[in-house]
Design a protein around this motif. Structure first.
Motif, PDB file in Angstrom:
ATOM      1  N   PHE A 104       0.841  -1.207   0.000  1.00  0.00           N
ATOM      2  CA  PHE A 104       0.000   0.000   0.000  1.00  0.00           C
ATOM      3  C   PHE A 104       0.871   1.249   0.000  1.00  0.00           C
ATOM      4  O   PHE A 104       0.568   2.228  -0.679  1.00  0.00           O
ATOM      5  CB  PHE A 104      -0.914  -0.002   1.217  1.00  0.00           C
ATOM      6  CG  PHE A 104      -2.007  -1.023   1.133  1.00  0.00           C
ATOM      7  CD1 PHE A 104      -3.101  -0.807   0.313  1.00  0.00           C
ATOM      8  CD2 PHE A 104      -1.937  -2.195   1.855  1.00  0.00           C
ATOM      9  CE1 PHE A 104      -4.110  -1.738   0.219  1.00  0.00           C
ATOM     10  CE2 PHE A 104      -2.939  -3.143   1.766  1.00  0.00           C
ATOM     11  CZ  PHE A 104      -4.030  -2.916   0.951  1.00  0.00           C
ATOM     12  N   LEU A 105       1.963   1.184   0.789  1.00  0.00           N
ATOM     13  CA  LEU A 105       2.840   2.357   0.872  1.00  0.00           C
ATOM     14  C   LEU A 105       3.556   2.617  -0.454  1.00  0.00           C
ATOM     15  O   LEU A 105       3.955   3.741  -0.735  1.00  0.00           O
ATOM     16  CB  LEU A 105       3.866   2.167   1.990  1.00  0.00           C
ATOM     17  CG  LEU A 105       3.301   2.149   3.404  1.00  0.00           C
ATOM     18  CD1 LEU A 105       4.411   1.967   4.422  1.00  0.00           C
ATOM     19  CD2 LEU A 105       2.539   3.440   3.707  1.00  0.00           C
ATOM     20  N   MET A 106       3.717   1.560  -1.280  1.00  0.00           N
ATOM     21  CA  MET A 106       4.368   1.739  -2.575  1.00  0.00           C
ATOM     22  C   MET A 106       3.486   2.525  -3.544  1.00  0.00           C
ATOM     23  O   MET A 106       3.989   3.186  -4.444  1.00  0.00           O
ATOM     24  CB  MET A 106       4.624   0.377  -3.229  1.00  0.00           C
ATOM     25  CG  MET A 106       5.831  -0.351  -2.763  1.00  0.00           C
ATOM     26  SD  MET A 106       5.857  -1.932  -3.648  1.00  0.00           S
ATOM     27  CE  MET A 106       6.836  -2.893  -2.515  1.00  0.00           C
ATOM     28  N   LEU A 107       2.177   2.425  -3.355  1.00  0.00           N
ATOM     29  CA  LEU A 107       1.235   2.961  -4.337  1.00  0.00           C
ATOM     30  C   LEU A 107       1.501   4.410  -4.747  1.00  0.00           C
ATOM     31  O   LEU A 107       1.523   4.710  -5.935  1.00  0.00           O
ATOM     32  CB  LEU A 107      -0.199   2.799  -3.834  1.00  0.00           C
ATOM     33  CG  LEU A 107      -0.800   1.407  -4.051  1.00  0.00           C
ATOM     34  CD1 LEU A 107      -2.185   1.334  -3.431  1.00  0.00           C
ATOM     35  CD2 LEU A 107      -0.870   1.079  -5.535  1.00  0.00           C
ATOM     36  N   PRO A 108       1.703   5.355  -3.781  1.00  0.00           N
ATOM     37  CA  PRO A 108       1.916   6.742  -4.214  1.00  0.00           C
ATOM     38  C   PRO A 108       3.064   6.882  -5.202  1.00  0.00           C
ATOM     39  O   PRO A 108       2.946   7.625  -6.189  1.00  0.00           O
ATOM     40  CB  PRO A 108       2.245   7.475  -2.910  1.00  0.00           C
ATOM     41  CG  PRO A 108       1.753   6.612  -1.824  1.00  0.00           C
ATOM     42  CD  PRO A 108       1.707   5.214  -2.329  1.00  0.00           C
ATOM     43  N   TYR A 109       4.172   6.157  -4.947  1.00  0.00           N
ATOM     44  CA  TYR A 109       5.337   6.291  -5.813  1.00  0.00           C
ATOM     45  C   TYR A 109       5.055   5.681  -7.187  1.00  0.00           C
ATOM     46  O   TYR A 109       5.402   6.250  -8.224  1.00  0.00           O
ATOM     47  CB  TYR A 109       6.551   5.627  -5.160  1.00  0.00           C
ATOM     48  CG  TYR A 109       6.791   6.122  -3.758  1.00  0.00           C
ATOM     49  CD1 TYR A 109       7.172   7.440  -3.534  1.00  0.00           C
ATOM     50  CD2 TYR A 109       6.594   5.307  -2.649  1.00  0.00           C
ATOM     51  CE1 TYR A 109       7.373   7.923  -2.258  1.00  0.00           C
ATOM     52  CE2 TYR A 109       6.794   5.779  -1.367  1.00  0.00           C
ATOM     53  CZ  TYR A 109       7.188   7.087  -1.172  1.00  0.00           C
ATOM     54  OH  TYR A 109       7.371   7.557   0.094  1.00  0.00           O
ATOM     55  N   ILE A 110       4.415   4.491  -7.179  1.00  0.00           N
ATOM     56  CA  ILE A 110       4.109   3.843  -8.457  1.00  0.00           C
ATOM     57  C   ILE A 110       3.114   4.691  -9.251  1.00  0.00           C
ATOM     58  O   ILE A 110       3.262   4.893 -10.457  1.00  0.00           O
ATOM     59  CB  ILE A 110       3.570   2.420  -8.215  1.00  0.00           C
ATOM     60  CG1 ILE A 110       4.680   1.556  -7.604  1.00  0.00           C
ATOM     61  CG2 ILE A 110       3.071   1.791  -9.504  1.00  0.00           C
ATOM     62  CD1 ILE A 110       4.258   0.169  -7.209  1.00  0.00           C
ATOM     63  N   LEU A 111       2.104   5.231  -8.534  1.00  0.00           N
ATOM     64  CA  LEU A 111       1.121   6.090  -9.199  1.00  0.00           C
ATOM     65  C   LEU A 111       1.785   7.285  -9.866  1.00  0.00           C
ATOM     66  O   LEU A 111       1.420   7.663 -10.977  1.00  0.00           O
ATOM     67  CB  LEU A 111       0.115   6.605  -8.171  1.00  0.00           C
ATOM     68  CG  LEU A 111      -1.088   5.718  -7.891  1.00  0.00           C
ATOM     69  CD1 LEU A 111      -1.905   6.324  -6.760  1.00  0.00           C
ATOM     70  CD2 LEU A 111      -1.932   5.596  -9.142  1.00  0.00           C
ATOM     71  N   SER A 112       2.783   7.878  -9.183  1.00  0.00           N
ATOM     72  CA  SER A 112       3.461   9.037  -9.760  1.00  0.00           C
ATOM     73  C   SER A 112       4.152   8.655 -11.054  1.00  0.00           C
ATOM     74  O   SER A 112       4.137   9.413 -12.031  1.00  0.00           O
ATOM     75  CB  SER A 112       4.503   9.596  -8.793  1.00  0.00           C
ATOM     76  OG  SER A 112       3.930   9.809  -7.545  1.00  0.00           O
ATOM     77  N   ILE A 113       4.794   7.471 -11.052  1.00  0.00           N
ATOM     78  CA  ILE A 113       5.472   7.033 -12.276  1.00  0.00           C
ATOM     79  C   ILE A 113       4.441   6.808 -13.381  1.00  0.00           C
ATOM     80  O   ILE A 113       4.616   7.264 -14.517  1.00  0.00           O
ATOM     81  CB  ILE A 113       6.284   5.748 -12.004  1.00  0.00           C
ATOM     82  CG1 ILE A 113       7.411   6.044 -11.013  1.00  0.00           C
ATOM     83  CG2 ILE A 113       6.857   5.193 -13.308  1.00  0.00           C
ATOM     84  CD1 ILE A 113       8.189   4.836 -10.565  1.00  0.00           C
ATOM     85  N   VAL A 114       3.327   6.140 -13.029  1.00  0.00           N
ATOM     86  CA  VAL A 114       2.280   5.876 -14.018  1.00  0.00           C
ATOM     87  C   VAL A 114       1.744   7.196 -14.572  1.00  0.00           C
ATOM     88  O   VAL A 114       1.562   7.351 -15.789  1.00  0.00           O
ATOM     89  CB  VAL A 114       1.145   5.043 -13.390  1.00  0.00           C
ATOM     90  CG1 VAL A 114      -0.034   4.934 -14.346  1.00  0.00           C
ATOM     91  CG2 VAL A 114       1.649   3.658 -13.024  1.00  0.00           C
ATOM     92  N   ALA A 115       1.539   8.168 -13.679  1.00  0.00           N
ATOM     93  CA  ALA A 115       1.019   9.470 -14.118  1.00  0.00           C
ATOM     94  C   ALA A 115       1.950  10.103 -15.139  1.00  0.00           C
ATOM     95  O   ALA A 115       1.514  10.676 -16.141  1.00  0.00           O
ATOM     96  CB  ALA A 115       0.851  10.394 -12.917  1.00  0.00           C
ATOM     97  N   MET A 116       3.274   9.995 -14.885  1.00  0.00           N
ATOM     98  CA  MET A 116       4.230  10.578 -15.827  1.00  0.00           C
ATOM     99  C   MET A 116       4.188   9.862 -17.162  1.00  0.00           C
ATOM    100  O   MET A 116       4.307  10.480 -18.215  1.00  0.00           O
ATOM    101  CB  MET A 116       5.636  10.498 -15.246  1.00  0.00           C
ATOM    102  CG  MET A 116       5.899  11.508 -14.174  1.00  0.00           C
ATOM    103  SD  MET A 116       7.505  11.238 -13.459  1.00  0.00           S
ATOM    104  CE  MET A 116       8.534  11.719 -14.819  1.00  0.00           C
ATOM    105  N   VAL A 117       4.023   8.527 -17.111  1.00  0.00           N
ATOM    106  CA  VAL A 117       3.999   7.758 -18.358  1.00  0.00           C
ATOM    107  C   VAL A 117       2.774   8.137 -19.188  1.00  0.00           C
ATOM    108  O   VAL A 117       2.861   8.342 -20.400  1.00  0.00           O
ATOM    109  CB  VAL A 117       4.006   6.242 -18.056  1.00  0.00           C
ATOM    110  CG1 VAL A 117       3.830   5.450 -19.340  1.00  0.00           C
ATOM    111  CG2 VAL A 117       5.298   5.852 -17.363  1.00  0.00           C
ATOM    112  N   ILE A 118       1.623   8.280 -18.499  1.00  0.00           N
ATOM    113  CA  ILE A 118       0.386   8.621 -19.213  1.00  0.00           C
ATOM    114  C   ILE A 118       0.544   9.954 -19.933  1.00  0.00           C
ATOM    115  O   ILE A 118       0.159  10.107 -21.092  1.00  0.00           O
ATOM    116  CB  ILE A 118      -0.800   8.707 -18.220  1.00  0.00           C
ATOM    117  CG1 ILE A 118      -1.090   7.318 -17.648  1.00  0.00           C
ATOM    118  CG2 ILE A 118      -2.039   9.263 -18.913  1.00  0.00           C
ATOM    119  CD1 ILE A 118      -2.090   7.346 -16.511  1.00  0.00           C
TER     120      ILE A 118
END
Lengths: 349, 315
Positions: free
Chosen positions: B280-294
Motif C-alpha cells: 500500500f505504501l508503494m502505491l503513491p510512488y508507483i502512481l506518480s510514475i504511471v502518471a508521468m507515463v500517461i
C-alpha cells in the motif's frame, strides 16, 4: 558580471579543482562547527585521526569506501552519457536482493565460482532495476531523474516486505534480517581481524575496467559522444538510444555490485539498513572525481574518510554526525563551481 | 465494493484528502513556477525538509505559528537564491545543482535540529495549527465538514492555486515569467532582465516548497522527524509533468493523487491482513510514475527548460 570561455584549459586547473572544492566545503563546514562552539582546528584534526589514525581506523575507512567506489562508478558512467541515474540506492538494494536470493543456500558452488556468480546476478539485478526507467526514457521520453528517484522508495519498501515476511530469518530474534550467506559465497578478508574484505579489490578492478572501456573502446567513445552532443552523435551514425540503454545497464550493474559487496562482503546477511544512502553519496563521489573512473577510487576514499572520521569526531566534541552529510552536500555544490572555473573565467565589471 | 462507496461519501475521507493534498499543492505550485521560468528545481526535497524544520523550530523556540510560516518561506527563498545563483547566473547543470541542494539542505536541517536539541529522544512537540471552521459553510453536511473545517494553511494552499494562475496568465510579470521559460531572447528584446525574472521565480517557488514542508510539521503533525518528507518533493516534480505545467491541472492531479492516497490508508485497514502494508505504501510512488507515463506523450515542456541563458550569446 561576465562569464568568458578560457582560450585553453590548463591541466593544473583540472587537477586543482577537486582540491579547491574540498577546501571550500571544509571552510563552509567550519562555520557549522563554530556554531556548536567547538574548536574548528581540533575538530578537523579529530576527524582525520578518527579516519586514518590507527590501523583499525584505516581498515574501516577502506571498508566504507568499497560501496562508494561502486556507486560512484554507477553515477560517473551514467552522467557521462547525460543519463541522470539518481536511483543507485534502489539498484544497490536490488543487487543485495539477488545476492541474498541465490546466496543463502539456493545454489552451492565452490568459492571460486560462487563469489563471481553472486556478483554476476547482483550486477544483472542492479541493471534490471534500471531497465524500466531507461526504456521509459528512450521510448516514451519520460524523465529518468524522477522515475529513478521514485523507484528507490518502491524498492526499499519491497525489501522491507521481504525481510518482515517471507525472507525473515526465524533465528534472528525478531529483527528484520535475512538468513546468512553460505560460507562459500562470503568474500574472504583482506586484512585479518578487521572488516576489510576482498570487495576493495573487486571495486578497484571495476574502476580499471570502467576506465579501459571509457578510454579505449567503441562503447566508451559512444558514451562520451552521446553525453557531449546527442544530435551530433546521431549524425555520426551512433544509435543514441542503444548507447543510453547500454550505459544505463552498466551503471545499474555497478550499483548492484555495491549491494552484493555489502551483503556478501561486510554483513553476511541482508538488512534494511545496509546502505545509509550510499546511492546518493555516489553522486558526490562521481562529481568530485569529475566523472573519471580512476579518480572515483580517490574521491570515494576521501568521502569515506569524512564519514568514518566524523563518527569519532562527533563523539569527542559533540558535533552532530550529520556534519559528514553536510560536507558531502557542500562538496557537490562547490565542485560544480570549481570545475566551471577551469573552463570559464569570471570578469567583474 | 460497497465498502469503497461508503468511504467515498464519508466526510473523514475527504477531510484526509485535503490534509494530504495541501503540502503537495504547495510543492507542485512551487516547482511549477520555477519550471515555467525555465529552471528545473530538484532541490525541492531538501527545501521542503528545510521548511519543515525551520517552521517547526521557530515555533518550538517560542515564535508564533504565522511568523514560523514566514520564516520557513524566507529560508526557502534563500535556498532558491542559492539554486538560481548556480543555475541562472553561472549556468551550471540544473540536475546536479538540484541534487546537491537536496543533499545539502536536508542534511543541514538534521544537523541544525540535532544541534539545537541534542538530547531529544522522544521528538518534542508544538501546538500546531488548529482546524478553523468557516462560519455557516462548515455546517453543510459532509462538504462542510470536509472542506470548511480545515487548518488555515490548507485554505492558504487552496487559494494559492487561482492566485498563481492569475499572476501567471493575467499579469505582465506572469507573462515575463512564462516567456523566460519559453523564449528568453524575446524577453531580453523587450528590455526585461531574464536573469532577474528567473531568479525571482525560483525564489518564490522555493518559498512555496518550504511552506509545503512547514505544513507537514506545523499542521499535519506536531513534531519534526528524520526523513519525514519521504519523497513528497519528488512526487511534486512528477505532478508538475502530469499537470502539463498548468496550475489548474496541478490542483486536479494533486487532488486525484491525495484521494487515492487517503483511500489507500483506509483500504490498508480493511485488507491489511491479506496484503502486506508495504504494498500500500508503494502505491503513491508507483502512481506518480504511471502518471508521468500517461502524460509523457502529451507533455509540452517549457521550451527553454534546462537551458541557461547568457546575454549576448546565441543558443
Amino acid at each position: 558580471m561576465q562569464i568568458e570561455l578560457r582560450e585553453q584549459i590548463a591541466p593544473w586547473r583540472i587537477a586543482l579543482a577537486p582540491v579547491a572544492a574540498v577546501a571550500a566545503s571544509l571552510l563552509l563546514g567550519s562555520i557549522l562547527i563554530l556554531w556548536v562552539g567547538a574548536p574548528v582546528g581540533e575538530a578537523y584534526l579529530l576527524l582525520v585521526k578518527g579516519a586514518l589514525g590507527s590501523s583499525f581506523a584505516l581498515t574501516e575507512t577502506f571498508t566504507r569506501s568499497i560501496p562508494l567506489i561502486f556507486t560512484g562508478l554507477a553515477a560517473a558512467i551514467a552522467f557521462r552519457a547525460r543519463f541522470y541515474n539518481i536511483g543507485a540506492e534502489g539498484q544497490l538494494y536490488c543487487g543485495a536482493l539477488a545476492a541474498t536470493f541465490f546466496g543463502t543456500g539456493l545454489i552451492t558452488l565452490p568459492p571460486l565460482l560462487m563469489i563471481p556468480f553472486l556478483m554476476l546476478v547482483g550486477a544483472l539485478a542492479g541493471g534490471a532495476a534500471l531497465a524500466v526507467p531507461v526504456l521509459l526514457k528512450t521510448h516514451l521520453k519520460v524523465d529518468e531523474v524522477v522515475t529513478t528517484l521514485l523507484l528507490n522508495f518502491v524498492i526499499l519498501l519491497f525489501v522491507g516486505y521481504l525481510l518482515e515476511g517471507p525472507w525473515k530469518d526465524p533465528m534472528s530474534m525478531g529483527w528484520p534480517q535475512s538468513e546468512s550467506i553460505i560460507d562459500e559465497g562470503v568474500f574472504p578478508k583482506l586484512v585479518d581481524k578487521s572488516r576489510l574484505h576482498f570487495g576493495l579489490l573487486f571495486a578497484v578492478i571495476g574502476s580499471v575496467l570502467c576506465w579501459t572501456m571509457m578510454r579505449f573502446t567503441v562503447w566508451g567513445y559512444e558514451i562520451r559522444a552521446v553525453g557531449h552532443n546527442p544530435s551530433a552523435a546521431r549524425f555520426a551514425g551512433i544509435n543514441v538510444n542503444t548507447t543510453v540503454i547500454r550505459t544505463a545497464l552498466i551503471s545499474g550493474g555497478f550499483a548492484g555490485l555495491a549491494g552484493v559487496s555489502e551483503v556478501a562482503g561486510l554483513k553476511g546477511y541482508l538488512t534494511l539498513d545496509i546502505s545509509p544512502g550510499f546511492g546518493y553519496t555516489g553522486i558526490a563521489v562521481a562529481m568530485l572525481a569529475q566523472l573519471h573512473p580512476m579518480a572515483v577510487i580517490l574521491s570515494a576514499l576521501f568521502i569515506s574518510m569524512i564519514y568514518v572520521g566524523a563518527d569519532s569526531m562527533s563523539r569527542a566534541v559533540n558535533i552532530p554526525t550529520y556534519i559528514a552529510d553536510v560536507l558531502v552536500g557542500l562538496s557537490v555544490l562547490s565542485i560544480l563551481v570549481s570545475v566551471m572555473l577551469t573552463r570559464y573565467r569570471l570578469r567583474w565589471r | 465494493m460497497l465498502d469503497i462507496i461508503d468511504i467515498l461519501v464519508s466526510a473523514g475521507f475527504w477531510a484526509a484528502t485535503l490534509r494530504i493534498v495541501s503540502p503537495l499543492i504547495l510543492g507542485t505550485l512551487g516547482e511549477l513556477i520555477c519550471e515555467r521560468a525555465g529552471v528545473l528545481n530538484l532541490g525541492i526535497e531538501g527545501i521542503m525538509t528545510m521548511g519543515a524544520m525551520c517552521g517547526w523550530m521557530w515555533v518550538y523556540m517560542g515564535g508564533d505559528l504565522w511568523s514560523g510560516v514566514l520564516f520557513a518561506a524566507f529560508v526557502g527563498a534563500l535556498f532558491g537564491l542559492l539554486h538560481s545563483g548556480f543555475t541562472v547566473y553561472l549556468g551550471l547543470s540544473q540536475h546536479v545543482t538540484g541534487i546537491g541542494i537536496t543533499l545539502f539542505a536536508s542534511s543541514l536541517s538534521y544537523y541544525v535540529f540535532r544541534m539545537l536539541l541534542p538530547d531529544a529522544t522522544t521528538p518534542p512537540k508544538i501546538i500546531p495549527f488548529q482546524p478553523y471552521k468557516i462560519p455557516f459553510l462548515s455546517d453543510i453536511p459532509i462538504v462542510g465538514e470536509a472542506l470548511f473545517s480545515q487548518t488555515p494553511l490548507t485554505y492558504l494552499a487552496l487559494s494559492l492555486v487561482p492566485a498563481v494562475w492569475y499572476v501567471l496568465y493575467k499579469t505582465p510579470v506572469g507573462l515575463a515569467v512564462r516567456m523566460a521559460g519559453e523564449n528568453p531572447m524575446a524577453v531580453e528584446a523587450q528590455g526585461i532582465n531574464v536573469l532577474s525574472i528567473r531568479t525571482g521565480a525560483v525564489m518564490v517557488g522555493s518559498a512555496f516548497m518550504a511552506v509545503g514542508g512547514a505544513f507537514i510539521t506545523m499542521s499535519a503533525f506536531d513534531a519534526f522527524y528524520f526523513g519525514m518528507i519521504n519523497g513528497r518533493g519528488w512526487i511534486c516534480v512528477a505532478l508538475v509533468i502530469f499537470a502539463s505545467w498548468r496550475p489548474g491541472k496541478a490542483l486536479i492531479g494533486a487532488l486525484l493523487f491525495a484521494g487515492l492516497d487517503a483511500l489507500q490508508v483506509r483500504a490498508q485497514q480493511m485488507a491489511g491482513a491479506i496484503i502486506p502494508y508495504q504494498f500500500f505504501l508503494m502505491l503513491p510512488y508507483i502512481l506518480s510514475i504511471v502518471a508521468m507515463v500517461i502524460m509523457a506523450r502529451r507533455a509540452s515542456y517549457p521550451q527553454a527548460l534546462l537551458t541557461p541563458f547568457r546575454r549576448g550569446e546565441r543558443t
